[in-house]
Design an enzyme around this catalytic site. Structure first.
Site, short mmCIF file in Angstrom:
data_model
loop_
_atom_site.label_atom_id
_atom_site.label_comp_id
_atom_site.label_asym_id
_atom_site.label_seq_id
_atom_site.Cartn_x
_atom_site.Cartn_y
_atom_site.Cartn_z
CB SER A 55 -0.89 0.00 1.25
OG SER A 55 -1.51 1.25 1.44
CE1 TYR A 110 -4.12 -2.13 5.15
CE2 TYR A 110 -3.27 0.04 4.58
CZ TYR A 110 -3.73 -1.20 4.21
OH TYR A 110 -3.79 -1.53 2.87
#
Length: 290
Positions: A137, A150
């Site tokens: 990501s 995250y």
């Protein structure tokens, strides 16, 4: 199932129930692969099943599921050309308020589950000079406030990918990282719901400290997701990482990811902090705007 006279090489895609994973399974099947698509539920399998796509029930935190997947790969007539580690969950919450059990759950899915699947399938990948494609990501490069859990998993996945790339290059297996920015998938809505559930148990003091920030983060996500990269376009980047003869070590998805990754390489931390604060400022509740 493929027939004896139609043997296709195989690709495994985890987290294929929806979003990028489902789109990648379809794109890879379109390109002629037999895709073993990991899903969590029977209804997801029914929705995804199509020519070239064989859904398999796969929770990457369950050793039994991984063992069954490895056995299915070994029984496949075609070569295992790639493993796409895509499964992920996300809760955005300040470090102070998120229970350790939720931190551990994110790391189990977003990091340790991928390690477990990779360990199980590496023998097949080594036999066929396959490829590992880890879906990271932009959060693996920069951590917005509340993204610590995250982003922590994605930063770790990036580091493991670098190490694994250097381990496997002499053995003929390439390791590629894909870094999506904002992508139009169902995950964004799920993240907001999970974040609000985490925020609901804050103490009054914690609500004073973080309530406006959490609202701004949710509003920022809701504002940017509709303009994000379509899942089908993201899938084409992932398919390129799987199929191109000499892949790059990293691919970004979306202009936002490309810009942010460039900025992280050239800007000092304090300057990057100010840019992130400025990007969130319009999304704070009006009553708390200075």
């Amino acid at each position: 199932m493929t027939t004896s006279h139609e043997i296709r090489d195989c690709v495994v895609v985890t987290g294929a129930s929806t979003g990028i994973g489902a789109a990648s399974a379809r794109e890879l099947a379109r390109r002629g692969f037999h895709v073993l698509a990991g899903v969590r539920r029977d209804q997801d399998a029914d929705a995804l099943r199509a020519p070239g796509i064989e859904p398999v029930i796969l929770d990457i935190t369950q050793p039994g599921h991984i063992t069954e997947l490895a056995a299915r790969v070994d029984s496949q007539a075609g070569a295992l050309r790639a493993l796409v580690n895509n499964a992920a969950i996300q809760i955005n919450a300040p470090l102070e308020i998120l229970p350790l059990s939720e931190w551990r759950r994110q790391f189990e899915v977003n990091l340790f589950g991928h390690v477990a699947v990779t360990q199980a399938l590496l023998p097949a990948l080594l036999r066929h000079s396959g490829r590992v494609v880890n879906i990271s990501s932009v959060g693996g490069r920069v951590a917005m406030p509340t993204y610590g859990p995250y982003a922590g998993t994605k930063f770790a996945l990036e580091a493991i990918s670098d190490s694994l790339r250097r381990e496997l290059a002499p053995l003929g297996v390439r390791v590629v990282v894909v870094e999506p920015g904002s992508v139009r998938t169902e995950m964004a809505d799920r993240v907001i719901v999970a974040t609000n559930q985490a925020a609901a148990v804050m103490s009054p003091e914690q609500r004073d400290r973080y309530g406006s920030l959490i609202q701004a983060i949710n509003a920022h996500s809701a504002a940017h997701t509709p303009g994000g990269t379509p899942a089908d376009a993201a899938a084409r980047v992932i398919a390129k990482a799987v199929t191109t003869r000499k892949p790059r070590t990293r691919y970004t998805i979306g202009r936002d990811a490309a810009l942010i990754t460039r900025l992280t390489r050239v800007l000092p931390d304090r300057m990057l902090d100010r840019i992130l604060v400025a990007s969130l400022r319009p999304h704070y509740p009006k009553a708390t705007t200075a």
